[in-house]
Design a protein around this motif. Structure first.
Motif, PDB file in Angstrom:
ATOM      1  N   GLU A   1      10.659   7.544  -3.000  1.00 37.65           N
ATOM      2  CA  GLU A   1      10.251   8.393  -1.882  1.00 37.65           C
ATOM      3  C   GLU A   1      10.344   7.641  -0.558  1.00 37.65           C
ATOM      4  O   GLU A   1      10.744   8.212   0.458  1.00 37.65           O
ATOM      5  CB  GLU A   1       8.829   8.903  -2.109  1.00 37.65           C
ATOM      6  CG  GLU A   1       8.482  10.079  -1.252  1.00 37.65           C
ATOM      7  CD  GLU A   1       7.206  10.770  -1.713  1.00 37.65           C
ATOM      8  OE1 GLU A   1       6.673  11.532  -0.903  1.00 37.65           O
ATOM      9  OE2 GLU A   1       6.767  10.553  -2.856  1.00 37.65           O
ATOM     10  N   ILE A   2      10.009   6.353  -0.556  1.00 36.39           N
ATOM     11  CA  ILE A   2      10.140   5.542   0.658  1.00 36.39           C
ATOM     12  C   ILE A   2      11.605   5.438   1.050  1.00 36.39           C
ATOM     13  O   ILE A   2      11.962   5.580   2.228  1.00 36.39           O
ATOM     14  CB  ILE A   2       9.523   4.144   0.456  1.00 36.39           C
ATOM     15  CG1 ILE A   2       8.007   4.243   0.285  1.00 36.39           C
ATOM     16  CG2 ILE A   2       9.853   3.226   1.621  1.00 36.39           C
ATOM     17  CD1 ILE A   2       7.360   2.942  -0.148  1.00 36.39           C
TER      18      ILE A   2
ATOM     19  N   ALA B   1      13.350   6.733   4.410  1.00 39.25           N
ATOM     20  CA  ALA B   1      14.018   5.773   5.297  1.00 39.25           C
ATOM     21  C   ALA B   1      15.453   6.190   5.586  1.00 39.25           C
ATOM     22  O   ALA B   1      15.985   5.861   6.651  1.00 39.25           O
ATOM     23  CB  ALA B   1      13.976   4.384   4.682  1.00 39.25           C
ATOM     24  N   LEU B   2      16.083   6.904   4.674  1.00 39.52           N
ATOM     25  CA  LEU B   2      17.443   7.386   4.914  1.00 39.52           C
ATOM     26  C   LEU B   2      17.520   8.294   6.129  1.00 39.52           C
ATOM     27  O   LEU B   2      18.557   8.364   6.790  1.00 39.52           O
ATOM     28  CB  LEU B   2      17.961   8.148   3.686  1.00 39.52           C
ATOM     29  CG  LEU B   2      18.415   7.325   2.496  1.00 39.52           C
ATOM     30  CD1 LEU B   2      18.652   8.225   1.297  1.00 39.52           C
ATOM     31  CD2 LEU B   2      19.655   6.532   2.826  1.00 39.52           C
ATOM     32  N   THR B   3      16.432   8.986   6.453  1.00 41.75           N
ATOM     33  CA  THR B   3      16.436   9.979   7.539  1.00 41.75           C
ATOM     34  C   THR B   3      15.878   9.451   8.850  1.00 41.75           C
ATOM     35  O   THR B   3      15.828  10.200   9.819  1.00 41.75           O
ATOM     36  CB  THR B   3      15.627  11.214   7.124  1.00 41.75           C
ATOM     37  OG1 THR B   3      14.254  10.836   6.943  1.00 41.75           O
ATOM     38  CG2 THR B   3      16.162  11.813   5.844  1.00 41.75           C
TER      39      THR B   3
ATOM     40  N   LEU C   1       0.818  -1.204   0.000  1.00 49.32           N
ATOM     41  CA  LEU C   1       0.000   0.000   0.000  1.00 49.32           C
ATOM     42  C   LEU C   1       0.861   1.267   0.000  1.00 49.32           C
ATOM     43  O   LEU C   1       0.612   2.192  -0.776  1.00 49.32           O
ATOM     44  CB  LEU C   1      -0.954  -0.016   1.189  1.00 49.32           C
ATOM     45  CG  LEU C   1      -2.116   0.937   1.167  1.00 49.32           C
ATOM     46  CD1 LEU C   1      -2.998   0.681  -0.047  1.00 49.32           C
ATOM     47  CD2 LEU C   1      -2.940   0.776   2.424  1.00 49.32           C
ATOM     48  N   ILE C   2       1.882   1.316   0.859  1.00 50.18           N
ATOM     49  CA  ILE C   2       2.731   2.513   0.848  1.00 50.18           C
ATOM     50  C   ILE C   2       3.585   2.558  -0.416  1.00 50.18           C
ATOM     51  O   ILE C   2       3.899   3.635  -0.899  1.00 50.18           O
ATOM     52  CB  ILE C   2       3.606   2.651   2.118  1.00 50.18           C
ATOM     53  CG1 ILE C   2       4.664   1.576   2.215  1.00 50.18           C
ATOM     54  CG2 ILE C   2       2.769   2.726   3.364  1.00 50.18           C
ATOM     55  CD1 ILE C   2       5.749   1.866   3.223  1.00 50.18           C
ATOM     56  N   TYR C   3       3.920   1.403  -0.960  1.00 48.09           N
ATOM     57  CA  TYR C   3       4.678   1.365  -2.213  1.00 48.09           C
ATOM     58  C   TYR C   3       3.854   1.962  -3.358  1.00 48.09           C
ATOM     59  O   TYR C   3       4.360   2.725  -4.165  1.00 48.09           O
ATOM     60  CB  TYR C   3       5.088  -0.067  -2.533  1.00 48.09           C
ATOM     61  CG  TYR C   3       5.862  -0.216  -3.809  1.00 48.09           C
ATOM     62  CD1 TYR C   3       7.207   0.106  -3.857  1.00 48.09           C
ATOM     63  CD2 TYR C   3       5.246  -0.665  -4.971  1.00 48.09           C
ATOM     64  CE1 TYR C   3       7.926  -0.024  -5.032  1.00 48.09           C
ATOM     65  CE2 TYR C   3       5.957  -0.809  -6.147  1.00 48.09           C
ATOM     66  CZ  TYR C   3       7.295  -0.482  -6.175  1.00 48.09           C
ATOM     67  OH  TYR C   3       8.005  -0.607  -7.337  1.00 48.09           O
TER      68      TYR C   3
END
Length: 101
Positions: A56-57, A61-63, A47-49
């Motif tokens: 964008e994910i 996630a990098l932060t 769903l978030i994908y």
């Protein structure tokens, strides 16, 4: 899919402590991505994908400072970003980990 539908279609156990009806998926993106990556089901990930997209994910996630190591490895593999670039990989948590029985 509209914004409220996106939030309401995620698993309810992810947001047991907040009012998810009033959440904005763009203002709360880090919170949503972290909860889904750490505690979500595969349906939540899909769903978030579909809503945010892989780039964008991965950038979100990098932060994230306290992302589970397995979640960080998963998103690093999918996005082909070296795991050393993730903030959670380079930051030591001040909380002791749970016992591993």
């Amino acid at each position: 899919m509209t914004n409220p539908d996106f939030i309401l279609n995620l698993s309810p156990h992810l947001f047991w402590d907040v009012d998810r009806i009033g959440m904005d998926p763009f203002k709360s993106k880090r919170f949503i991505v972290q909860r889904v990556m750490d505690y979500g089901l595969m349906s939540d990930w899909k769903l978030i994908y579909s809503f945010y997209g892989l780039d964008e994910i991965a950038q979100t996630a990098l932060t994230i400072r306290e992302l589970d190591p397995k979640s960080a490895a998963f998103i690093a593999l999918l996005s082909q970003i070296p795991i050393e670039k993730f903030l959670c990989y380079n930051t030591v948590s001040s909380r002791p980990p749970h016992w591993n029985f």
